[in-house]
Write an enzyme that holds these catalytic residues in place. Sequence first.
Site, PDB file in Angstrom:
ATOM      1  N   TYR A   1       0.860  -1.190   0.000  1.00  0.00           N
ATOM      2  CA  TYR A   1       0.000   0.000   0.000  1.00  0.00           C
ATOM      3  C   TYR A   1       0.893   1.235   0.000  1.00  0.00           C
ATOM      4  O   TYR A   1       1.833   1.318   0.794  1.00  0.00           O
ATOM      5  CB  TYR A   1      -0.891  -0.015   1.245  1.00  0.00           C
TER       6      TYR A   1
ATOM      7  N   ASP B   1       9.425   2.906  -0.319  1.00  0.00           N
ATOM      8  CA  ASP B   1       8.378   3.561   0.453  1.00  0.00           C
ATOM      9  C   ASP B   1       8.602   3.179   1.923  1.00  0.00           C
ATOM     10  O   ASP B   1       8.160   2.125   2.376  1.00  0.00           O
ATOM     11  CB  ASP B   1       6.997   3.116  -0.040  1.00  0.00           C
TER      12      ASP B   1
ATOM     13  N   LYS C   1       4.671   9.318   8.760  1.00  0.00           N
ATOM     14  CA  LYS C   1       4.435   8.796  10.115  1.00  0.00           C
ATOM     15  C   LYS C   1       5.408   9.367  11.164  1.00  0.00           C
ATOM     16  O   LYS C   1       5.189  10.458  11.662  1.00  0.00           O
ATOM     17  CB  LYS C   1       4.433   7.272  10.074  1.00  0.00           C
TER      18      LYS C   1
HETATM   19  N1  PLP Z   1       2.973   4.240   2.300  1.00  0.00           N
HETATM   20  C1  PLP Z   1       2.917   3.319   3.272  1.00  0.00           C
HETATM   21  C2  PLP Z   1       3.914   2.206   3.309  1.00  0.00           C
HETATM   22  C3  PLP Z   1       1.931   3.412   4.260  1.00  0.00           C
HETATM   23  O1  PLP Z   1       1.875   2.483   5.229  1.00  0.00           O
HETATM   24  C4  PLP Z   1       1.005   4.473   4.197  1.00  0.00           C
HETATM   25  C5  PLP Z   1      -0.067   4.590   5.204  1.00  0.00           C
HETATM   26  O2  PLP Z   1      -0.303   3.744   6.024  1.00  0.00           O
HETATM   27  C6  PLP Z   1       1.104   5.397   3.167  1.00  0.00           C
HETATM   28  C7  PLP Z   1       2.107   5.252   2.234  1.00  0.00           C
HETATM   29  C8  PLP Z   1       0.146   6.531   3.057  1.00  0.00           C
HETATM   30  O3  PLP Z   1       0.365   7.450   4.083  1.00  0.00           O
HETATM   31  P1  PLP Z   1      -0.802   8.461   4.518  1.00  0.00           P
HETATM   32  O4  PLP Z   1      -1.855   7.634   5.162  1.00  0.00           O
HETATM   33  O5  PLP Z   1      -0.102   9.405   5.455  1.00  0.00           O
HETATM   34  O6  PLP Z   1      -1.276   9.136   3.278  1.00  0.00           O
END
Ligand code: PLP
Length: 429
Positions: free
Chosen positions: A144, A239, A267
């Site tokens: 994700y 990511d 985060k």
């Molecule tokens: N990338 C990863 C690996 C994530 O776990 C998340 C959210 O949980 C995101 C991107 C997206 O972040 P946001 O919820 O701050 O948009």
Amino acid sequence: MNIQKSEALFAEAQQIMPGGVNSPVRAFRGVGGIPRFIKYGYGPYLVDVDDNHYIDYVLSWGPLIAGHAHPYIVETIALQAQRGTSYGAPCEWESHLAQQITRVMPSIEMVRFVSSGTEATMSAVRLARAYTGRTKIVKFSGCYHGHADEFLAQAGSGVATLGLPDSPGVTPGALADTLVANYNDIQSVATLFQQFGDQIAAIIVEPVAGNMGFVLPHNGFLQGLRDITTKYGSILIFDEVMTGFRVAYGGAQSVYNIKPDLTCLGKVIGGGLPAAAYGGSAKIMQHVAPVGSMYQAGTLSGNPLAMVAGLATFYLIEKPGVYEQMEMLAAQLAAGMREIGAELGIPVQATSLGSMWGMFFCENTVTDYTSAKLADTQRYAQFFHGMLEQGVYLAPSQFETAFVSTEHTLKTNTQTLEAARTVLRQISL
Ligand code: PLP
């Protein structure tokens, strides 16, 4: 357990917000039942509006590495709030936080702050496309990367929880350039590159997957991605929105000793306030406006409140011994869950890395989205509700990860494992 006030608030919320929530997994659809409405948090605990206390392993889905309402972070935010929450003009805290990040992750020479992980990943992909002049990206099923259209193909997290194949509203055009490979399967990546290699701008990957449950990369998988992107002149995007400063201080890239071209963060870097970032070598980052022509902007990007909350968090987590302690606690929880499962004849797969851990109810090791989906989600739902009753707050879905903070202790571990033994014993009867 009395949850009357949560029930009433949830009924009210559902009248005015879809599902009563502002992010889908919070609605408990993956496990059923009533989401707890939270009154306050402190240290490793959440307290709901009915005054039930829980040891919290969700930690706002990862950001709260120093626990809830850490006094130092609260004080820092309060001081800054008195001086203004956003200027729409540069402030020195942005450079301080950028320097901190580049010190900890040497693959990053320059940073651009944004406000959410979604913004970070979609901007990093735009940059990779601008830099290479190519259009296609490779992502992995079960990973994700936020909710931008181009990522909603076989995505994990809430999409996995809700069992939506993809999302309506995402046009075929938006996904036309998204290729999907299997996690931990370098051959599936090689096959895509053999066919489309000269059109692929980037691979984007969660170097340790946290959105199909917690899944570790196989030996050599990340190196394989590094090699193939180098060979074809594509950009490797890690990511690390979830894993950054979580699986280790230097993120997954330090654990596996891989230098990605671009890294996405979120985060932890906002200390519980909305901040995220993407960064990489100066050569690539200089394609970002206003130096380069790749446009990307944000009203609240780099706002001083989130920047100082992030800096205060780094101040707390860079103290000696902090990571060793979190790592020990997470490893003990995973080992404890495996042992209890074995004792009671319930198949449990549990692993940890740094301050992240996770468990699946299934027979075999989970290595990708296909094997993650074999986990017994009904048993997880029973376990989840049993643990809530015992005062332990886990993610309301089998396809998420658990976190510990600097505020979790051996005592919270003991309480959690005792609760797990009680609940799993009831389930096994
Ligand atoms: N990338 C990863 C690996 C994530 O776990 C998340 C959210 O949980 C995101 C991107 C997206 O972040 P946001 O919820 O701050 O948009």
